[in-house]
Design a protein around this motif. Structure first.
Motif, PDB file in Angstrom:
ATOM      1  N   LEU A   1     -78.863  19.793  80.500  1.00 43.26           N
ATOM      2  CA  LEU A   1     -79.473  19.747  79.173  1.00 43.26           C
ATOM      3  C   LEU A   1     -80.804  19.007  79.217  1.00 43.26           C
ATOM      4  O   LEU A   1     -81.773  19.411  78.563  1.00 43.26           O
ATOM      5  N   SER A   2     -80.854  17.941  79.998  1.00 41.63           N
ATOM      6  CA  SER A   2     -82.094  17.183  80.131  1.00 41.63           C
ATOM      7  C   SER A   2     -83.199  18.028  80.753  1.00 41.63           C
ATOM      8  O   SER A   2     -84.361  17.961  80.337  1.00 41.63           O
ATOM      9  N   GLN A   3     -82.842  18.831  81.747  1.00 42.45           N
ATOM     10  CA  GLN A   3     -83.830  19.643  82.450  1.00 42.45           C
ATOM     11  C   GLN A   3     -84.303  20.838  81.623  1.00 42.45           C
ATOM     12  O   GLN A   3     -85.262  21.516  82.010  1.00 42.45           O
ATOM     13  N   CYS A   4     -83.637  21.104  80.487  1.00 38.44           N
ATOM     14  CA  CYS A   4     -84.011  22.232  79.616  1.00 38.44           C
ATOM     15  C   CYS A   4     -84.356  21.780  78.198  1.00 38.44           C
ATOM     16  O   CYS A   4     -84.417  22.614  77.285  1.00 38.44           O
ATOM     17  N   ARG A   5     -84.570  20.500  77.989  1.00 38.45           N
ATOM     18  CA  ARG A   5     -84.666  19.960  76.628  1.00 38.45           C
ATOM     19  C   ARG A   5     -85.828  20.586  75.840  1.00 38.45           C
ATOM     20  O   ARG A   5     -85.683  20.896  74.662  1.00 38.45           O
ATOM     21  N   ASP A   6     -86.986  20.769  76.481  1.00 39.43           N
ATOM     22  CA  ASP A   6     -88.135  21.327  75.755  1.00 39.43           C
ATOM     23  C   ASP A   6     -87.874  22.778  75.355  1.00 39.43           C
ATOM     24  O   ASP A   6     -88.160  23.184  74.222  1.00 39.43           O
TER      25      ASP A   6
ATOM     26  N   LEU B   1     -85.005  24.263  74.904  1.00 40.11           N
ATOM     27  CA  LEU B   1     -83.964  24.309  73.878  1.00 40.11           C
ATOM     28  C   LEU B   1     -84.514  23.903  72.515  1.00 40.11           C
ATOM     29  O   LEU B   1     -84.158  24.499  71.490  1.00 40.11           O
ATOM     30  N   SER B   2     -85.376  22.895  72.483  1.00 34.53           N
ATOM     31  CA  SER B   2     -85.912  22.456  71.192  1.00 34.53           C
ATOM     32  C   SER B   2     -86.809  23.523  70.575  1.00 34.53           C
ATOM     33  O   SER B   2     -86.857  23.681  69.357  1.00 34.53           O
ATOM     34  N   ARG B   3     -87.506  24.286  71.411  1.00 39.59           N
ATOM     35  CA  ARG B   3     -88.388  25.331  70.895  1.00 39.59           C
ATOM     36  C   ARG B   3     -87.625  26.604  70.522  1.00 39.59           C
ATOM     37  O   ARG B   3     -87.950  27.259  69.527  1.00 39.59           O
ATOM     38  N   ASN B   4     -86.632  26.960  71.317  1.00 43.81           N
ATOM     39  CA  ASN B   4     -86.005  28.269  71.171  1.00 43.81           C
ATOM     40  C   ASN B   4     -84.617  28.245  70.545  1.00 43.81           C
ATOM     41  O   ASN B   4     -84.132  29.286  70.095  1.00 43.81           O
ATOM     42  N   MET B   5     -83.969  27.075  70.529  1.00 45.09           N
ATOM     43  CA  MET B   5     -82.617  26.971  69.968  1.00 45.09           C
ATOM     44  C   MET B   5     -82.528  25.799  68.992  1.00 45.09           C
ATOM     45  O   MET B   5     -81.628  24.953  69.101  1.00 45.09           O
ATOM     46  N   PRO B   6     -83.456  25.680  68.038  1.00 44.16           N
ATOM     47  CA  PRO B   6     -83.445  24.509  67.156  1.00 44.16           C
ATOM     48  C   PRO B   6     -82.206  24.431  66.276  1.00 44.16           C
ATOM     49  O   PRO B   6     -81.854  23.343  65.796  1.00 44.16           O
ATOM     50  N   GLN B   7     -81.548  25.566  66.061  1.00 47.86           N
ATOM     51  CA  GLN B   7     -80.364  25.584  65.196  1.00 47.86           C
ATOM     52  C   GLN B   7     -79.104  25.115  65.921  1.00 47.86           C
ATOM     53  O   GLN B   7     -78.079  24.850  65.284  1.00 47.86           O
ATOM     54  N   ALA B   8     -79.180  24.992  67.240  1.00 44.92           N
ATOM     55  CA  ALA B   8     -77.965  24.715  68.020  1.00 44.92           C
ATOM     56  C   ALA B   8     -77.808  23.225  68.318  1.00 44.92           C
ATOM     57  O   ALA B   8     -78.775  22.533  68.650  1.00 44.92           O
ATOM     58  N   ARG B   9     -76.577  22.757  68.205  1.00 46.88           N
ATOM     59  CA  ARG B   9     -76.244  21.380  68.575  1.00 46.88           C
ATOM     60  C   ARG B   9     -75.979  21.337  70.077  1.00 46.88           C
ATOM     61  O   ARG B   9     -75.279  22.194  70.625  1.00 46.88           O
ATOM     62  N   LEU B  10     -76.549  20.352  70.768  1.00 42.27           N
ATOM     63  CA  LEU B  10     -76.390  20.219  72.214  1.00 42.27           C
ATOM     64  C   LEU B  10     -75.222  19.284  72.501  1.00 42.27           C
ATOM     65  O   LEU B  10     -75.189  18.160  72.010  1.00 42.27           O
TER      66      LEU B  10
ATOM     67  N   ASP C   1     -83.084  33.743  80.928  1.00 44.30           N
ATOM     68  CA  ASP C   1     -82.989  33.223  82.290  1.00 44.30           C
ATOM     69  C   ASP C   1     -84.116  32.237  82.584  1.00 44.30           C
ATOM     70  O   ASP C   1     -85.156  32.228  81.916  1.00 44.30           O
ATOM     71  N   SER C   2     -83.869  31.376  83.564  1.00 45.72           N
ATOM     72  CA  SER C   2     -84.840  30.373  84.012  1.00 45.72           C
ATOM     73  C   SER C   2     -85.415  29.581  82.838  1.00 45.72           C
ATOM     74  O   SER C   2     -86.628  29.571  82.599  1.00 45.72           O
ATOM     75  N   VAL C   3     -84.519  28.907  82.116  1.00 44.55           N
ATOM     76  CA  VAL C   3     -84.942  28.160  80.926  1.00 44.55           C
ATOM     77  C   VAL C   3     -85.247  26.694  81.248  1.00 44.55           C
ATOM     78  O   VAL C   3     -85.499  25.902  80.335  1.00 44.55           O
ATOM     79  N   GLU C   4     -85.240  26.326  82.526  1.00 41.13           N
ATOM     80  CA  GLU C   4     -85.586  24.953  82.893  1.00 41.13           C
ATOM     81  C   GLU C   4     -87.054  24.690  82.574  1.00 41.13           C
ATOM     82  O   GLU C   4     -87.906  25.578  82.708  1.00 41.13           O
ATOM     83  N   ASP C   5     -87.355  23.476  82.133  1.00 42.76           N
ATOM     84  CA  ASP C   5     -88.727  23.121  81.758  1.00 42.76           C
ATOM     85  C   ASP C   5     -89.657  23.065  82.970  1.00 42.76           C
ATOM     86  O   ASP C   5     -90.820  23.449  82.890  1.00 42.76           O
TER      87      ASP C   5
END
Length: 384
Positions: free
Chosen positions: A218-223, A225-234, A272-276
Motif C-alpha cells: 500500500l505504501s508503494q502505491c499510495r500516490d 491509489l489516492s489519485r485513482n481510488m479516492p473512494q476506497a478505504r485502504l 497493472d503496474s500501479v506502483e508509484d
C-alpha cells in the motif's frame, strides 16, 4: 395436340468436382503433416531435456560436496543469462528461464531434496523469489513471519530461508535485520526482483470500496491509489496473497497483489503496474549456515557495532576508502536494551577472502565492539 416433353430432373452427383475437393484434401494433409512435425519436435525436446537432466544428475552425484553441487547461484545465474542472450524467440525470456530453472530444480531435488522456508503465503513476492532461486520442485515451506523463517533454518528444519532485506521505495526490512542480530545465520545468496503491483478484483474499479494489501505494498502505491481510488478505504493485511483471497470472497473488495495471485485466485487485473516508483525493486536474502566461495562478482554483508563516541563511524568507514572498496549499502539499527548506540549493516563489493576485503575486515575488527560477517555471496542481476 402434341404433349410437351417432360424436362428431366438434374441428377445430383455424390462426388464434388475435383477443384472443390482439392483444398479440403490439401488442408487435411497439411494438418496431418503439421501434427506429425509437432509430435517429432515434442519427442526431440523430451529426449534433450532428459539428456540434460541426466548430465546434471551425474555431475551432482560425482561431487563429494552435495551442498555446493545443489546450490550454485553464480553458475545458475550465468546459465540463465546465457540462455536469455541466445534466445531468438518467439518464447519470451521469462518462459525460457522457467524451463531451465525447472529442469535444474527437479534434478537437484531428486538427487538431494531441499527444504526452503520462506515468508508466505504462496504467491507472495517472497514466494516468487524462492521459486526464482530454487525452482518449484524444491520443498517450499511458507511460514507466517520473518522470525519463523530464521527459526526454521536455525533448528535444521529447512536447508535455506528466503526473506526480504531491502526495498528501493521503503528501504530496510527491520524484522530481517533484527533477526540477524539474534541468530548465527548467514546470507548465502540474493535475488533482486522488480516488484510490479496490480489492482485486482472481481468487480469494476468503480465498484471497489475497500482495497486490501500488506502495508509495504500500500505504501508503494499510495500516490496512485489516492489519485485513482479516492473512494476506497485502504486496509492493511498480512500479505498480498491474503489480500487477493479477500478480493475474491468479499463483495466490493479489491487487492494490490501480483499477476500470479490474480491467476491463482481467479481475479481480473483492473490496473497493472500501479506502483508509484516504476523502478521498484526488492532484494531478497537467501539465508543458511554454509559459506559460498569467491566468484569474482561478489558482495559481502557485515554487522558492525562500534563505540558510541565522536568520529567512531568515520574511522571505521575510512578503512573502506583506504582499501578502495565500494560500499553499496549502509543502514543503522538502534541497540536494544539500556545500552545506547547503533548496530550498522553494511554491504560492500568483494568477497571476504579477497585480500583487500580481508585487510578491511581486520581493520574493522580492531575498532569494533561487535563485528560479524553475515556472508559473502554472488551479486545477482535484476530480474523482471
Amino acid at each position: 395436340m402434341a404433349s410437351k416433353p417432360v424436362p428431366k430432373k438434374p441428377v445430383k452427383s455424390n462426388t464434388a468436382p475435383a477443384s472443390a475437393k482439392a483444398p479440403t484434401n490439401t488442408a487435411a494433409k497439411a494438418s496431418a503433416g503439421s501434427a506429425q512435425e509437432m509430435a517429432r519436435l515434442d519427442n526431440e525436446i523430451l529426449k534433450l531435456l532428459n539428456r540434460r537432466a541426466a548430465a546434471t544428475a551425474k555431475l551432482i552425484e560425482a561431487d563429494p560436496n552435495w551442498w555446493s553441487a545443489t546450490y550454485d547461484p553464480r553458475s545458475d545465474d550465468d546459465l540463465l543469462k546465457r540462455i536469455e542472450s541466445e534466445n531468438q524467440g518467439p518464447l519470451p525470456a521469462d518462459a525460457v528461464r522457467g524451463v531451465f530453472r525447472q529442469v535444474l530444480s527437479a534434478v537437484r531435488n531428486r538427487v538431494r531434496p531441499r527444504r526452503v522456508s520462506y515468508l508466505g503465503p504462496a504467491f507472495s513476492f517472497t514466494h516468487m523469489a524462492a521459486v526464482e532461486r530454487f525452482g518449484e520442485s524444491s520443498d517450499l515451506i511458507p511460514v507466517n513471519t520473518i522470525a519463523a523463517v530464521f527459526e526454521e533454518v536455525n533448528r535444521g528444519h529447512a536447508d535455506f530461508g528466503v526473506v526480504p532485506i531491502e526495498n528501493s521505495t521503503d528501504g530496510r526490512i527491520i524484522d530481517t535485520l533484527d533477526m540477524f542480530t539474534r541468530l548465527p545465520l548467514r546470507i548465502c545468496g540474493e535475488i533482486q526482483l522488480c516488484i510490479h503491483h496490480n489492482l485486482l478484483g472481481k468487480v469494476s474499479r468503480g465498484e471497489i470500496n475497500e482495497v486490501y494489501s500488506k502495508p509495504q505494498a500500500l505504501s508503494q502505491c499510495r500516490d496512485w491509489l489516492s489519485r485513482n481510488m479516492p473512494q476506497a478505504r485502504l486496509i492493511e493485511v498480512t500479505s498480498t496473497s491474503t489480500a487477493a483471497q479477500l478480493a475474491r470472497d468479499k463483495p466490493g473488495a479489491g487487492a494490490i497483489a501480483s499477476k500470479q495471485a490474480a491467476v491463482e485466485y481467479g481475479l481480473q487485473i483492473l490496473a497493472d503496474s500501479v506502483e508509484d516508483n516504476k523502478n521498484n525493486v526488492t532484494r531478497f536474502a537467501m539465508i543458511g549456515d554454509k559459506p559460498i566461495g569467491p566468484t569474482g562478482r561478489d558482495r559481502t554483508s557485515l554487522l558492525l557495532q562500534i563505540g558510541d563516541k565522536p568520529g567512531a563511524l568515520a574511522d571505521a568507514l575510512a578503512s573502506f576508502k583506504q582499501n578502495k572498496i565500494n560500499l553499496t549499502w549502509i543502514e543503522s539499527f538502534p541497540l536494544r536494551g539500556p545500552e545506547s548506540g547503533y548496530i550498522f549493516f553494511i554491504d560492500c563489493e568483494g568477497h571476504s577472502k579477497d585480500a583487500k576485503v580481508k585487510r578491511t575486515l581486520d581493520d574493522l575488527a580492531r575498532l569494533a565492539v561487535r563485528m560479524e560477517v553475515l556472508g559473502s555471496y554472488p551479486r545477482s542481476e535484476l530480474i523482471g
